[in-house]
Structures are given as structure tokens and as C-alpha cells.
Design a protein around this motif. Structure first.
Motif, PDB file in Angstrom:
ATOM      1  N   LEU A 238       0.825  -1.207   0.000  1.00 28.25           N
ATOM      2  CA  LEU A 238       0.000   0.000   0.000  1.00 28.25           C
ATOM      3  C   LEU A 238       0.862   1.262   0.000  1.00 28.25           C
ATOM      4  N   VAL A 239       1.997   1.161   0.648  1.00 30.16           N
ATOM      5  CA  VAL A 239       2.896   2.322   0.759  1.00 30.16           C
ATOM      6  C   VAL A 239       3.331   2.811  -0.627  1.00 30.16           C
ATOM      7  N   ASN A 240       3.527   1.904  -1.549  1.00 28.10           N
ATOM      8  CA  ASN A 240       4.035   2.263  -2.873  1.00 28.10           C
ATOM      9  C   ASN A 240       2.934   2.343  -3.945  1.00 28.10           C
ATOM     10  N   ALA A 259      -4.892   1.126   8.424  1.00 27.70           N
ATOM     11  CA  ALA A 259      -3.842   0.676   7.504  1.00 27.70           C
ATOM     12  C   ALA A 259      -3.558   1.729   6.442  1.00 27.70           C
ATOM     13  N   VAL A 260      -4.607   2.373   5.929  1.00 26.27           N
ATOM     14  CA  VAL A 260      -4.427   3.398   4.896  1.00 26.27           C
ATOM     15  C   VAL A 260      -3.757   4.631   5.496  1.00 26.27           C
ATOM     16  N   GLU A 261      -4.125   4.954   6.723  1.00 21.88           N
ATOM     17  CA  GLU A 261      -3.549   6.124   7.410  1.00 21.88           C
ATOM     18  C   GLU A 261      -2.033   5.950   7.584  1.00 21.88           C
ATOM     19  N   GLN A 266       3.765   7.150   5.525  1.00 21.51           N
ATOM     20  CA  GLN A 266       5.022   6.701   4.909  1.00 21.51           C
ATOM     21  C   GLN A 266       5.171   7.244   3.491  1.00 21.51           C
ATOM     22  N   ARG A 267       4.061   7.532   2.843  1.00 24.48           N
ATOM     23  CA  ARG A 267       4.083   8.098   1.482  1.00 24.48           C
ATOM     24  C   ARG A 267       4.270   9.618   1.512  1.00 24.48           C
ATOM     25  N   ARG A 268       4.363  10.182   2.711  1.00 24.26           N
ATOM     26  CA  ARG A 268       4.429  11.636   2.881  1.00 24.26           C
ATOM     27  C   ARG A 268       3.210  12.309   2.224  1.00 24.26           C
ATOM     28  N   HIS A 269       2.066  11.623   2.424  1.00 27.54           N
ATOM     29  CA  HIS A 269       0.756  12.125   1.993  1.00 27.54           C
ATOM     30  C   HIS A 269       0.632  12.309   0.484  1.00 27.54           C
ATOM     31  N   VAL A 293      -6.858  10.843   0.024  1.00 28.50           N
ATOM     32  CA  VAL A 293      -7.432   9.597  -0.487  1.00 28.50           C
ATOM     33  C   VAL A 293      -8.663   9.943  -1.327  1.00 28.50           C
ATOM     34  N   TYR A 294      -8.715   9.413  -2.535  1.00 27.32           N
ATOM     35  CA  TYR A 294      -9.875   9.565  -3.409  1.00 27.32           C
ATOM     36  C   TYR A 294     -10.544   8.201  -3.500  1.00 27.32           C
TER      37      TYR A 294
END
Length: 424
Positions: A238-240, A259-261, A266-269, A293-294
Motif C-alpha cells: 500500500l505504501v508504494n 492501515a491506509v492512514e 510513509q508516502r508523505r501524503h 485519499v480519493y
């Protein structure tokens, strides 16, 4: 005899209600057998997809209310709530509805081809459950034949369009260049296969397929040069992932807000585009509340779908005409079957009368009667016996003023001259 098509779909019920009325594959056989046991349905099949749950039934007399009550009870819904979004089609209308559904004319995406395969699966499961008999079986075969004609003779299936295609089209609008994006696909069924195909054609940089079983994910991944992982590996992937599209048969969400949060941090939003095609939903609705998140559900794809409909409207009219022809042909064949039963009974009656008169003739011969006399008596007796019941009924109909029935009798017996001519 009555055909009934009863259910809810994306036009009449929200995803909230649809996921509560959906049947899992494991439930279907038991549900079908219970349906035939508890309601007046002699034959039954259930079609349950992300966009619809429909029951196809054959009954002695229409009993839609009893079936609705069973459906509400089976899914722990109030009857009033279900009735508010349910539709019921009967006889010709039920046949037409089934043929329209199988031809993709009632789908969210006009002309989408997956529904025909889903209907064939519904028929196969009903046969396995022992709830499809000769009448519903004939209707399914006529439905498949009409849908095939629609696909062959119209352009309604050209330019592949589906919920999967709509999801990828929406991703293309959000990400200007899909070549730089990574996609995480959750599930490995037919819909996700279509999504993977469309993403692959769009040149997505990396595709990851997550599934409960690694073997099924690997088969799909190999086809499109993707990477297969288990559902347990989703947090790392999910991070990538810039695109997440999910379609499983899980009864509970498999991707939660927490989990998404964590992945967003880690994705720096960096934004994530998500589409939840599953019913019941795979992604917790609360995920949509997160910044960056969309999140879209199948109901949110309507606008994308509307654009794709324009190219298919002309073909739809031709398809509707083919469906009307399919309904007319099936109902005519069904009426012919009703005549077969009457003809069989009439032939059996005539054969009994023949056998009685033949037995009398044989006794006369054994008693020494002349063959000519026996043959004459056999002819007279058989003629009188065959004409007795029709003669009595015709006189009664005439006395009752049923001249319409007399005209039918004239046609039935292929008589050259009518009563008016004979009286002159």
C-alpha cells in the motif's frame, strides 16, 4: 404457471442495501433449496452480483409477496425496506427482463459482457441445487440464445466497456501519466482480471495482485507481468501504490482506515486513488474521510459510465428489438408446449375408445359374425364414440350463445363450410 423475476439492482437500491441482500457463493445452493421448500416456487435460480440480486422463479400461481417475505427474512431485512427498492416482473415481462439483463441492456455499463457469464453461472448453480426444471431451463436457454444474437448482430459489445474499464478511465483522469503509477489490485476474480488488462494496456509501471491464495494471484500476475502477494502483505504494498482497486467476495472489509492512514504517512501524503467495486464493500467507508485519499464505490462510477454509453445508444435500440423477438418466440413455443399436453390427453382418450371398439369387434368375430358386419359396426361405434363428447359440448356452447367457440371449433376441425352456407 407463472414466471417471476424479482430483485433489486443499482438503479433501485444503494450499495448499502445491495450488500445486505447479496448472496455468497457458499449460500446459494442452500438458499435455493430453502426458497423452493418455503415458497410456492417449483423452480428457482438466483443471480447475485455487485450490482444486482435477482430471483428467477416458476410458480403455479404468482406469489411474489411470499418470495419477498422470504428474501427479507433470509437477509434479516424489514419487509418494508426491501419492498421499497424491489421490483417484480411477471410472465412476458419476466422473460423480457431476463433477456435484457443477459444482453447487458440493464447493466450499469450498457452492453457489458460479464453479466452473461454470471447468469450462466447462476443457471449452473441452480441445476446443481436441483431447483431448475424443464420450464425455467427452457427460459434460460432461450435467454442465452437471445443474448448471443444481440452480441453477434449488434455493435453493443464493441469497444470494451465495463465497471473495470470505468475505474481505469477514472484513474486516467486523476493521474495524467499512468506510466509512472503503481497499482495494487485486491482479489483475482473476473472483474480484477479485466482491471489488470486495462491497466496493462495503459502502460501502468507496476501492478501488484493481492489475494487470499497466492496460487490464484500468481496465475493472474503472470498473464500481465504483475507481482503476486498475499492479502497479509497489503500494508507494505500500500505504501508504494498510487492506485488501489478491490473486488473480492469477502463479507467484511479487508482494508481499514488505520492501515491506509499508516501508508499515507510513509508516502508523505502522496495521494492514493481507490475504487471499491465489491459488494459487500472491501474498503471501510471511513477511508474516504482521509485527506489525500480519493475513494470511489461502484455507485460513484455512474458519471464515467454515462460517457461510455453514448457510443452504444444506437446499438441498444437494435438490441431491444432482438429481445422483443426473443420474448415473442419463447412465449409462442411455450404456448405450443401447452397444446402438446392437450393433444397427448386427447390422443390417449381416442386410443382408449379405439381399443374398446376393437375388443368388441374381436368378440363378434369369435362369435361367428360376418367380417363385413363386424367392420361396419367397428366403424360406426368408433365414429359415434369419437364424436359424442365434442357433439355434446358444441350443443351446450350453442345453447349458451358461445358462437365464438363454435367458430373456433369450425377452425379446429378444418370444416370447409360454415353454418350459414349449410343452411342455404
Amino acid at each position: 404457471m407463472a414466471f417471476i423475476a424479482l430483485g433489486i439492482n443499482h438503479k433501485t437500491a444503494s450499495v448499502d442495501v445491495r450488500e445486505r441482500v447479496a448472496f455468497t457463493p457458499e449460500q446459494l445452493v442452500e438458499a435455493l433449496q430453502q426458497l423452493c421448500r418455503i415458497t410456492p416456487s417449483r423452480e428457482a435460480a438466483i443471480l447475485s452480483t455487485c450490482n444486482r440480486s435477482e430471483l428467477y422463479l416458476e410458480q403455479d400461481h404468482p406469489a411474489a409477496d411470499e418470495v419477498l417475505a422470504w428474501l427479507a427474512g433470509y437477509h434479516n431485512l424489514s419487509l418494508e425496506e426491501l419492498r421499497a427498492c424491489a421490483y417484480v416482473h411477471q410472465d412476458d415481462d419476466a422473460v423480457r427482463h431476463m433477456m435484457r439483463v443477459a444482453s447487458g441492456l440493464d447493466s450499469m455499463v450498457l452492453g457489458e459482457p460479464q453479466i452473461l457469464g454470471q447468469m450462466k453461472s447462476a443457471y449452473a448453480v441452480a441445476r446443481e441445487a436441483g431447483t431448475v426444471g424443464p420450464l425455467l431451463g427452457r427460459l434460460f436457454q432461450a435467454t442465452f440464445s437471445t443474448a448471443k444474437t444481440v452480441r453477434t448482430d449488434t455493435a453493443i459489445g464493441e469497444n470494451p466497456v465495463s465497471v473495470a474499464f470505468a475505474a481505469v478511465s477514472l484513474a486516467r483522469q486523476i493521474f495524467s501519466d499512468l506510466h509512472r503509477s503503481q497499482a495494487l489490485l485486491i482479489g483475482a476474480g473476473e472483474t480484477i482480471t479485466l482491471v489488470a488488462r486495462h491497466l496493462h494496456e495503459q502502460g501502468v509501471k507496476r501492478i501488484v495482485v493481492a489475494n487470499r491464495t497466492l496460487e490464484r494471484a500468481s496465475i493472474l500476475a503472470e498473464e500481465f507481468g504483475a507481482h503476486a502477494v498475499l492479502l497479509a502483505d497489503m500494508p507494505q504494498e500500500l505504501v508504494n501504490s498510487d492506485i488501489v482497486i478491490s473486488s473480492t467476495a469477502s463479507q467484511l472489509p479487508i482494508l481499514g482506515k488505520g492501515a491506509v492512514e499508516r501508508a499515507l504517512k510513509q508516502r508523505r501524503h502522496k495521494p492514493i486513488f481507490m475504487v471499491d467495486i465489491a459488494v459487500p464493500r472491501d474498503i471501510e467507508p471511513e477511508v474516504g474521510e482521509l485527506d489525500d485519499v480519493y475513494l470511489y464505490t461502484v455507485d460513484d462510477l455512474h458519471e464515467v459510465v454515462a460517457e461510455n454509453l453514448k457510443s452504444r445508444q444506437g446499438a441498444a435500440q437494435a438490441a431491444e428489438e432482438l429481445v422483443v423477438a426473443g420474448v415473442d418466440d419463447f412465449m409462442q413455443r411455450l404456448r405450443e408446449l401447452a397444446a402438446v399436453d392437450v393433444l397427448r390427453a386427447y390422443r390417449q382418450q381416442a386410443e382408449r375408445l379405439r381399443d374398446d371398439e376393437l375388443a368388441k369387434a374381436q368378440r363378434m368375430l369369435q362369435n361367428g359374425s360376418a367380417a363385413e358386419e363386424v367392420l361396419a359396426q367397428l366403424a360406426r361405434g368408433l365414429t359415434n364414440k369419437l364424436l359424442h363428447a365434442p357433439s355434446v359440448q358444441l350443443k351446450k356452447l350453442s345453447a349458451d350463445g358461445r358462437f365464438d367457440a363454435l367458430a373456433v371449433a369450425q377452425e379446429l376441425f378444418a370444416l370447409d363450410e360454415g353454418p350459414d352456407k349449410r343452411s342455404q
